[in-house]
Design an enzyme around this catalytic site. Structure first.
Site, PDB file in Angstrom:
ATOM      1  N   GLU A   1       0.830  -1.205   0.000  1.00 29.57           N
ATOM      2  CA  GLU A   1       0.000   0.000   0.000  1.00 29.57           C
ATOM      3  C   GLU A   1       0.869   1.262   0.000  1.00 29.57           C
ATOM      4  O   GLU A   1       1.859   1.349   0.725  1.00 29.57           O
ATOM      5  CB  GLU A   1      -0.902  -0.023   1.232  1.00 29.57           C
ATOM      6  CG  GLU A   1      -1.988   1.026   1.259  1.00 29.57           C
ATOM      7  CD  GLU A   1      -2.962   0.832   2.412  1.00 29.57           C
ATOM      8  OE1 GLU A   1      -3.891   1.650   2.549  1.00 29.57           O
ATOM      9  OE2 GLU A   1      -2.797  -0.144   3.168  1.00 29.57           O
TER      10      GLU A   1
ATOM     11  N   LYS B   1      -9.443   3.261  -2.574  1.00 33.25           N
ATOM     12  CA  LYS B   1      -9.746   2.452  -1.403  1.00 33.25           C
ATOM     13  C   LYS B   1     -11.170   2.726  -0.934  1.00 33.25           C
ATOM     14  O   LYS B   1     -11.583   3.883  -0.804  1.00 33.25           O
ATOM     15  CB  LYS B   1      -8.744   2.752  -0.283  1.00 33.25           C
ATOM     16  CG  LYS B   1      -8.763   1.762   0.866  1.00 33.25           C
ATOM     17  CD  LYS B   1      -7.594   2.007   1.806  1.00 33.25           C
ATOM     18  CE  LYS B   1      -7.517   0.952   2.909  1.00 33.25           C
ATOM     19  NZ  LYS B   1      -6.347   1.163   3.797  1.00 33.25           N
TER      20      LYS B   1
ATOM     21  N   CYS C   1      -5.851  -3.283   1.758  1.00 34.11           N
ATOM     22  CA  CYS C   1      -5.717  -3.565   3.178  1.00 34.11           C
ATOM     23  C   CYS C   1      -7.000  -3.938   3.917  1.00 34.11           C
ATOM     24  O   CYS C   1      -7.312  -5.094   4.082  1.00 34.11           O
ATOM     25  CB  CYS C   1      -5.033  -2.387   3.874  1.00 34.11           C
ATOM     26  SG  CYS C   1      -4.375  -2.834   5.506  1.00 34.11           S
TER      27      CYS C   1
END
Length: 706
Positions: A45, A114, A176
């Site tokens: 990330e 995200k 994530c």
């Protein structure tokens, strides 16, 4: 026939704002992935700018330089004929997003923002980024800014939560926190066969198994391949990202990277057959009826032969790795120290040794770091070898022959500073240092400095304070202890700055602190004393774990001199001996045991308990051990001491984060540092509950007698 595909997952030690170094590590990982036959490469990330940029995400420079690095990646011949999935911040319609940029042969295929942001514990993502909330099927378009726009053959780029497809093969990129949200279930029902997740997951004691279990469960429910890439190393903060990238298929881990490593770039690959996914899913008949009701997603076709008849063999299933808490404790803080040493450009460490478990454990962590460095050099790690020779080894080359560098467990980057008021601990540590003759140490008595400072006070006031052992009051006793503790800190920094200068060497040393998480929680330390340092490798670790680690070092590092330290009672060593014996112990001074402190810490932080709710929980936990009145007194005493000393948390030395109940102020533990220490309302509620419980007990006894 089969449809084989080779995938690569990368763990990179990326540094915040080190755009030059980050670019080189990304290119190296892509080159390694291609060499192994991979057609898709996944990185961690925010790998372009570094994960821990924090408020630098407010700066336009961070976005500009990230795009400049992306331009370098797009034009590099290394990135040709492989799908590259890299992480960077993107500003879209004046809103900042944490994104994945997926490109192939100089063309950006997709920008994937995200969806879910981490806003708990150490993470504050919503401070800098916004979650992508446009769940509609409408395609968003991102207009590329310079310097990328000069490279692209088309003026706009898809910016959405989309799928990548190639002749039936379907892939979904995620970031994530999506692993915890189980969003992959819906994706799998939508036909996604390959799930990818770029992560920035930090190491924490007793956490390693969680990531593995989540990845396995993500594909065991409805099949598929899961590729996880994780950041590794220290990204400029208290966290250590432990890598451990992995690839799984249908609930089985088939490739897994190392959890702790001195290497900055680690690439794992797996060659898998997509037909295994289809055969697995056909057996899940109960889920097949759900697929027909799903609305199809927009897809982007890619012009690359993703599946091919390559010569790579199908990856065999590997055995799951097991982690011991003490083993990870030995390596995590050690690797964190190594990264900090490299980035600071210093020549080594200086540790004030006091003779107890805390400073001994800190010394052992440095010893473990040196072992890992020597092992990495022996295994041919050029980066480790280059730094060792350039910044560290030349400081000690006159002391250690060149042939000793790659072989032994040599403390090549540590200078010990030994002081003690107790002859017993002094002799104990002399034996410890004697056991490893390559450790440089200084034996120093600070009595002269302490007497000089107290003498100034006596000259000004005409009063001469005394220790309790010599008839002094509690105030005098505490003040004299603090003078010793702060004198240690002053001398530690003096020797750290000038020790190498005195020996005609260049550079300086980093001062290491050695206050554990339990003492910080209780506030059992002096502000700006020897616990004040540059960094503290054990500041997030409990006393109970430290004892286990010392035992591990005795057994694995053959440091047998530590046995006497294990058997000695913990003491701050700030009061004179009485009849030749230690007159002060930590637990007596604190008014509670270290085991109790761990319980208080977990209930306060992890259990989110205030005084009353903590009392209610401990009534059951300590039933049969303490009476309700005793539990009440213990809880009230803890909160009284905690609130009185909470202001000390603002001065804590930056410490390795290892426990979820860390009291690290304004970083992990967002609580006030000024309280009304009387807690009158809360304590009154506790007292009422004690009265009620005792009344019920009395009534029950009377009924039995009747």
């Amino acid at each position: 026939m089969g449809r084989k595909v080779t995938l690569a997952s990368c763990a990179l030690n990326q540094w915040a704002l080190d755009f030059e170094g980050n670019l080189l590590r990304i290119l190296e990982s892509i080159e390694r992935a291609k060499a192994k036959g991979a057609k898709y490469r996944l990185g961690p990330e925010l790998e372009i700018c570094g994960f821990g940029c924090a408020d630098h995400f407010y700066e336009s420079d961070t976005f500009l330089h990230s795009f400049q690095v992306l331009a370098k990646l797009l034009t590099s011949p290394i990135t040709e004929d492989i799908i590259c999935d890299v992480g960077m911040p993107i500003m879209h319609k004046n809103v900042c997003y944490n994104c994945r940029v997926i490109f192939l042969n100089r063309k950006i295929l997709l920008i994937r923002p995200k969806l879910l942001l981490a806003i708990r514990g150490n993470y504050r993502e919503q401070r800098w980024f916004s979650p992508w909330s446009k769940r509609s099927r409408k395609l968003q378009v991102y207009f590329a800014t310079l310097p990328v726009n000069s490279i692209e053959d088309f003026p706009h780029i898809p910016h959405q939560n989309l799928l990548l497809c190639e002749k039936g093969e379907c892939m979904q990129s995620s970031l994530c926190f999506c692993l915890l949200s189980s969003s992959h279930i819906g994706m799998g029902l939508d036909g996604v066969e390959i799930f990818t997740n770029s992560s920035g997951s930090h190491h924490e004691l007793r956490k390693a198994h969680l990531r593995v279990d989540l990845v396995k469960s993500a594909t065991v429910k409805n099949g598929g391949i899961y590729v996880l890439a994780n950041q590794k190393g220290c990204d400029g903060e208290r966290l250590y990202y432990d890598g451990c990238s992995m690839i799984a298929i249908n609930g089985n881990i088939v490739a897994q990277g190392s959890q702790f490593s001195m290497d900055d770039v680690e690439v794992i690959t797996a060659t898998l057959d997509l037909e295994d996914i289809r055969s697995y899913r056909t057996g899940l008949s109960s889920q097949n009826t759900m697929v027909a009701s799903l609305r199809c997603r927009i897809v982007i076709n890619i012009l690359l032969r993703f599946c091919q008849d390559n010569k790579n063999k199908i990856q065999t299933i590997t055995k799951r790795k097991h982690w011991q808490v003490i083993f990870s404790f030995s390596l995590g803080p050690a690797c964190w120290l190594w990264d900090y040493l490299r980035r600071s450009g210093q020549a080594g460490f200086l540790l004030p040794l006091s003779g107890g478990i805390d400073s001994s454990a800190t010394a052992c962590i440095v010893f473990s770091m040196c072992c890992q460095v020597c092992l990495a050099v022996k295994d041919g790690s050029m980066r480790v070898c280059m730094y060792t020779v350039t910044y560290v080894y030349d400081q000690y080359i006159t002391r250690f022959p060149p042939e000793t560098l790659p072989q032994g467990k040599v403390s090549i980057c540590i200078c010990f500073f030994l002081y003690s008021l107790l002859h017993k601990t002094r002799s104990t540590f002399y034996n410890l240092l004697k056991a490893n003759r390559k450790i440089y140490h200084i034996n120093l008595n600070i009595d002269v400095a302490v007497k000089a400072i107290v003498g100034i006070f006596t000259v000004v006031t005409g009063k001469s304070p005394q220790f309790r052992a010599h008839g002094g009051s509690s105030r005098e006793n505490l003040a004299l202890q603090n003078v010793q503790a702060r004198t240690r800190m002053l001398l530690a920094y003096l020797f750290a700055q000038l020790s190498l200068w005195a020996h005609g060497k260049r550079g300086g040393l980093l001062v290491l602190g050695s206050a554990n998480v339990d003492e910080s929680l209780r506030g059992y330390f002096t502000k700006y004393d020897c616990s004040s340092a540059d960094i503290n490798p054990i500041g997030g670790i409990s006393k109970m774990d430290l004892r286990g680690f010392i035992q591990y070092c005795i057994e694995n590092f053959q440091l047998t001199a530590l046995r006497s330290i294990m058997s000695a009672p913990p003491t701050a060593e700030l009061e004179p001996l009485r009849a030749g014996q230690v007159s002060q112990t930590d637990e007596a001074d604190m008014g509670m045991t270290y085991a109790e402190l761990s319980v208080y810490g977990r209930l306060r932080k992890i259990g989110a308990c205030g005084p009353y709710s903590m009392f209610c929980k401990l009534i059951d936990m300590w039933k049969g051990i303490c009476t309700p009145q005793q539990v009440a007194e213990k809880v009230k005493y803890f909160f009284r001491m905690y609130s009185i000393n909470r202001h000390k948390m603002t001065t804590l030395t930056p410490a390795y984060h290892a426990e979820n109940y860390s009291p690290d102020d304004n970083r992990f533990d967002l609580r006030p540092f000024l309280y009304n220490s009387a807690w009158s309302w809360q304590f009154r509620c506790i007292d009422k509950q004690v009265t009620k419980i005792e009344s019920n007990i009395t009534s029950s006894i009377c009924e039995d007698l009747d």
